[in-house]
Design a protein around this motif. Structure first.
Motif, mmCIF file in Angstrom:
data_model
loop_
_atom_site.group_PDB
_atom_site.id
_atom_site.type_symbol
_atom_site.label_atom_id
_atom_site.label_comp_id
_atom_site.label_asym_id
_atom_site.label_seq_id
_atom_site.Cartn_x
_atom_site.Cartn_y
_atom_site.Cartn_z
ATOM 1 N N LEU A 190 -5.924 17.807 -36.038
ATOM 2 C CA LEU A 190 -6.046 17.072 -37.303
ATOM 3 C C LEU A 190 -4.669 16.805 -37.911
ATOM 4 O O LEU A 190 -4.445 15.764 -38.530
ATOM 5 N N SER A 191 -3.745 17.727 -37.711
ATOM 6 C CA SER A 191 -2.366 17.499 -38.158
ATOM 7 C C SER A 191 -1.751 16.330 -37.401
ATOM 8 O O SER A 191 -1.042 15.491 -37.982
ATOM 9 N N ASP A 192 -2.029 16.236 -36.099
ATOM 10 C CA ASP A 192 -1.543 15.112 -35.306
ATOM 11 C C ASP A 192 -2.105 13.787 -35.818
ATOM 12 O O ASP A 192 -1.413 12.761 -35.827
ATOM 13 N N VAL A 193 -3.364 13.803 -36.229
ATOM 14 C CA VAL A 193 -3.979 12.600 -36.791
ATOM 15 C C VAL A 193 -3.216 12.157 -38.040
ATOM 16 O O VAL A 193 -2.940 10.964 -38.226
ATOM 17 N N ALA A 194 -2.859 13.112 -38.888
ATOM 18 C CA ALA A 194 -2.111 12.785 -40.102
ATOM 19 C C ALA A 194 -0.767 12.147 -39.768
ATOM 20 O O ALA A 194 -0.342 11.171 -40.403
ATOM 21 N N ALA A 252 -3.897 11.105 -26.997
ATOM 22 C CA ALA A 252 -4.253 11.780 -25.752
ATOM 23 C C ALA A 252 -3.037 11.949 -24.842
ATOM 24 O O ALA A 252 -2.824 13.015 -24.260
ATOM 25 N N THR A 253 -2.223 10.905 -24.718
ATOM 26 C CA THR A 253 -1.051 10.972 -23.844
ATOM 27 C C THR A 253 -0.038 11.977 -24.356
ATOM 28 O O THR A 253 0.474 12.814 -23.595
ATOM 29 N N SER A 262 -7.714 23.304 -25.206
ATOM 30 C CA SER A 262 -8.885 22.818 -25.944
ATOM 31 C C SER A 262 -8.518 21.722 -26.934
ATOM 32 O O SER A 262 -9.338 20.845 -27.228
ATOM 33 N N GLY A 263 -7.299 21.757 -27.451
ATOM 34 C CA GLY A 263 -6.880 20.742 -28.407
ATOM 35 C C GLY A 263 -6.897 19.340 -27.830
ATOM 36 O O GLY A 263 -7.068 18.366 -28.570
ATOM 37 N N LEU A 264 -6.737 19.230 -26.503
ATOM 38 C CA LEU A 264 -6.754 17.906 -25.882
ATOM 39 C C LEU A 264 -8.117 17.242 -26.038
ATOM 40 O O LEU A 264 -8.210 16.021 -26.193
ATOM 41 N N ILE A 265 -9.159 18.046 -25.993
ATOM 42 C CA ILE A 265 -10.507 17.502 -26.194
ATOM 43 C C ILE A 265 -10.616 16.899 -27.594
ATOM 44 O O ILE A 265 -11.134 15.796 -27.782
ATOM 45 N N PHE A 266 -10.098 17.634 -28.571
ATOM 46 C CA PHE A 266 -10.194 17.176 -29.953
ATOM 47 C C PHE A 266 -9.410 15.887 -30.191
ATOM 48 O O PHE A 266 -9.903 14.961 -30.843
ATOM 49 N N VAL A 267 -8.179 15.797 -29.651
ATOM 50 C CA VAL A 267 -7.374 14.604 -29.924
ATOM 51 C C VAL A 267 -7.940 13.366 -29.230
ATOM 52 O O VAL A 267 -7.808 12.254 -29.747
ATOM 53 N N VAL A 268 -8.568 13.564 -28.081
ATOM 54 C CA VAL A 268 -9.214 12.425 -27.420
ATOM 55 C C VAL A 268 -10.347 11.897 -28.292
ATOM 56 O O VAL A 268 -10.483 10.680 -28.508
ATOM 57 N N PHE A 298 -10.714 12.272 -31.567
ATOM 58 C CA PHE A 298 -10.151 11.672 -32.780
ATOM 59 C C PHE A 298 -9.501 10.326 -32.481
ATOM 60 O O PHE A 298 -9.560 9.394 -33.291
ATOM 61 N N GLY A 299 -8.853 10.227 -31.304
ATOM 62 C CA GLY A 299 -8.230 8.962 -30.926
ATOM 63 C C GLY A 299 -9.245 7.849 -30.772
ATOM 64 O O GLY A 299 -9.006 6.705 -31.172
ATOM 65 N N VAL A 300 -10.403 8.176 -30.199
ATOM 66 C CA VAL A 300 -11.470 7.189 -30.035
ATOM 67 C C VAL A 300 -12.041 6.787 -31.391
ATOM 68 O O VAL A 300 -12.243 5.598 -31.681
ATOM 69 N N ILE A 301 -12.291 7.773 -32.246
ATOM 70 C CA ILE A 301 -12.960 7.521 -33.524
ATOM 71 C C ILE A 301 -12.073 6.736 -34.486
ATOM 72 O O ILE A 301 -12.509 5.759 -35.111
ATOM 73 N N TRP A 302 -10.806 7.171 -34.611
ATOM 74 C CA TRP A 302 -9.958 6.638 -35.675
ATOM 75 C C TRP A 302 -8.935 5.593 -35.231
ATOM 76 O O TRP A 302 -8.455 4.805 -36.046
ATOM 77 N N PHE A 303 -8.560 5.592 -33.940
ATOM 78 C CA PHE A 303 -7.483 4.699 -33.512
ATOM 79 C C PHE A 303 -7.878 3.796 -32.342
ATOM 80 O O PHE A 303 -7.018 3.126 -31.777
ATOM 81 N N ASP A 304 -9.151 3.789 -31.968
ATOM 82 C CA ASP A 304 -9.639 2.954 -30.868
ATOM 83 C C ASP A 304 -8.860 3.181 -29.572
ATOM 84 O O ASP A 304 -8.619 2.243 -28.811
ATOM 85 N N GLU A 305 -8.461 4.425 -29.331
ATOM 86 C CA GLU A 305 -7.735 4.772 -28.114
ATOM 87 C C GLU A 305 -8.752 5.256 -27.078
ATOM 88 O O GLU A 305 -9.017 6.446 -26.948
ATOM 89 N N ILE A 306 -9.311 4.305 -26.335
ATOM 90 C CA ILE A 306 -10.361 4.628 -25.372
ATOM 91 C C ILE A 306 -9.740 5.090 -24.052
ATOM 92 O O ILE A 306 -8.995 4.329 -23.426
ATOM 93 N N PRO A 307 -10.018 6.310 -23.622
ATOM 94 C CA PRO A 307 -9.438 6.790 -22.365
ATOM 95 C C PRO A 307 -9.978 6.022 -21.160
ATOM 96 O O PRO A 307 -11.158 5.659 -21.124
ATOM 97 N N ASP A 308 -9.114 5.749 -20.164
ATOM 98 C CA ASP A 308 -9.590 5.122 -18.936
ATOM 99 C C ASP A 308 -10.048 6.198 -17.957
ATOM 100 O O ASP A 308 -10.044 7.384 -18.262
ATOM 101 N N ILE A 309 -10.431 5.784 -16.748
ATOM 102 C CA ILE A 309 -11.021 6.712 -15.794
ATOM 103 C C ILE A 309 -10.024 7.782 -15.342
ATOM 104 O O ILE A 309 -10.367 8.961 -15.187
ATOM 105 N N LEU A 310 -8.752 7.381 -15.140
ATOM 106 C CA LEU A 310 -7.760 8.374 -14.725
ATOM 107 C C LEU A 310 -7.494 9.397 -15.826
ATOM 108 O O LEU A 310 -7.290 10.576 -15.543
#
Length: 280
Positions: free
Chosen positions: A26-30, A99-100, A244-250, A252-264
């Motif tokens: 959540l800090s990263d989101v801020a 995510a990256t 575990s934090g990687l799950i959360f940022v992915v 949050f990235g989808v919800i708030w920044f439209d950062e949709i992960p690809d297959i890789l």
């Protein structure tokens, strides 16, 4: 003492790290919302100053003997390691997807393996080494050399400093409270961060201060939980929970920044998450 009671501290430490990583995400989101509108030096100083204000009442209400700093040398080193890592974090999150950036951040547990051997004389099992290598390969798949961005270097800087910051807490006596550890670490970071912020100071809007305050609250909570966790169990046994934090940022990235992960990216995340799954 039963095997179950012996394992309890490790299980609790893992839970604390997972909760801490949720708050760190959540800090990263801020930081992502700020989008480079505040200089890294200014952000770091204000975040540390707000964190100190949050910690002071808890530190002051302790008994006088509990307020004292037990290992000033290590605490001073941790304070400035934290500053370096925070600056790298701001740059990497600003220019990379959540995510990256975090995929590189979560190479920290891998880096903690050699650091724990070197600084703490711990002996990780072959299984732990294999699990962290699998997680690291997952991070590399997410990053992908063909899409390498210069900001990934700063993300690696964050991972290195995070690993060192967490390892060094084991050098602090167990009788020093978490509040005291966090208070002095934050206080000792202010002179350098304040001087750099003064050089790069610029006017701020109220909403930018609000996001910095939220980031400070979340990250000081993570630091506290991580400090407790790494005091309760060896780093080599619990550091995988940092993934575990990687799950959360992915999410949050989808919800708030439209950062949709690809297959890789999904494959890389799977390689990071699978070692965390409880074994039946």
């Amino acid at each position: 003492m039963s095997m179950r009671s012996m394992m309890a501290p490790t299980h609790l430490a893992i839970i604390l790290l997972i909760l801490g990583n949720l708050l760190a995400s959540l800090s990263d989101v801020a930081v992502k919302v700020l989008d480079g509108g505040v200089s890294p030096f200014q952000y770091i100083f204000l975040r540390q100053l707000i964190s100190l204000a949050l910690l002071f009442p808890f530190w002051f209400h302790q008994q006088p003997k509990l307020r004292c700093l037990s290992n000033p040398k290590v605490t001073l080193i941790r304070a400035h390691v934290l500053l370096i890592g925070s600056g790298c974090m701001v740059v990497s999150i600003t220019y990379l997807t959540l995510a990256t950036a975090n995929a590189v951040f979560y190479t920290a547990p891998l880096l903690m393996i050699p650091l724990s051997i070197l600084l703490l004389n711990e002996k990780p099992s072959t299984k732990k080494i294999f699990q962290t290598i699998v997680g690291f390969l997952g991070a590399l798949i997410i990053l992908r050399p063909s899409q390498f961005h210069w900001a990934a270097i700063f993300a690696l800087g964050t991972a290195t400093t995070l690993a060192l910051y967490n390892i060094l807490v084991r050098k602090i006596p167990n009788d020093q409270s978490v509040i005291t550890t966090l208070f002095w670490t934050t206080l000792l970071s202010l002179p350098v961060s304040g001087g750099l912020a003064w050089l790069y100071w610029q006017p701020l809007h109220y909403h930018e201060v609000l996001w910095i305050a939220l980031s400070a609250t979340f990250i000081i909570s993570y630091n506290g939980l991580a400090t407790i966790a790494y005091k309760k169990a060896p780093a080599t046994q619990i550091s995988l929970a940092e993934y575990s934090g990687l799950i959360f940022v992915v999410i949050f990235g989808v919800i708030w920044f439209d950062e949709i992960p690809d297959i890789l990216t999904a494959v890389g995340i799977a390689l990071i998450v699978i070692p965390l799954m409880p074994k039946t």
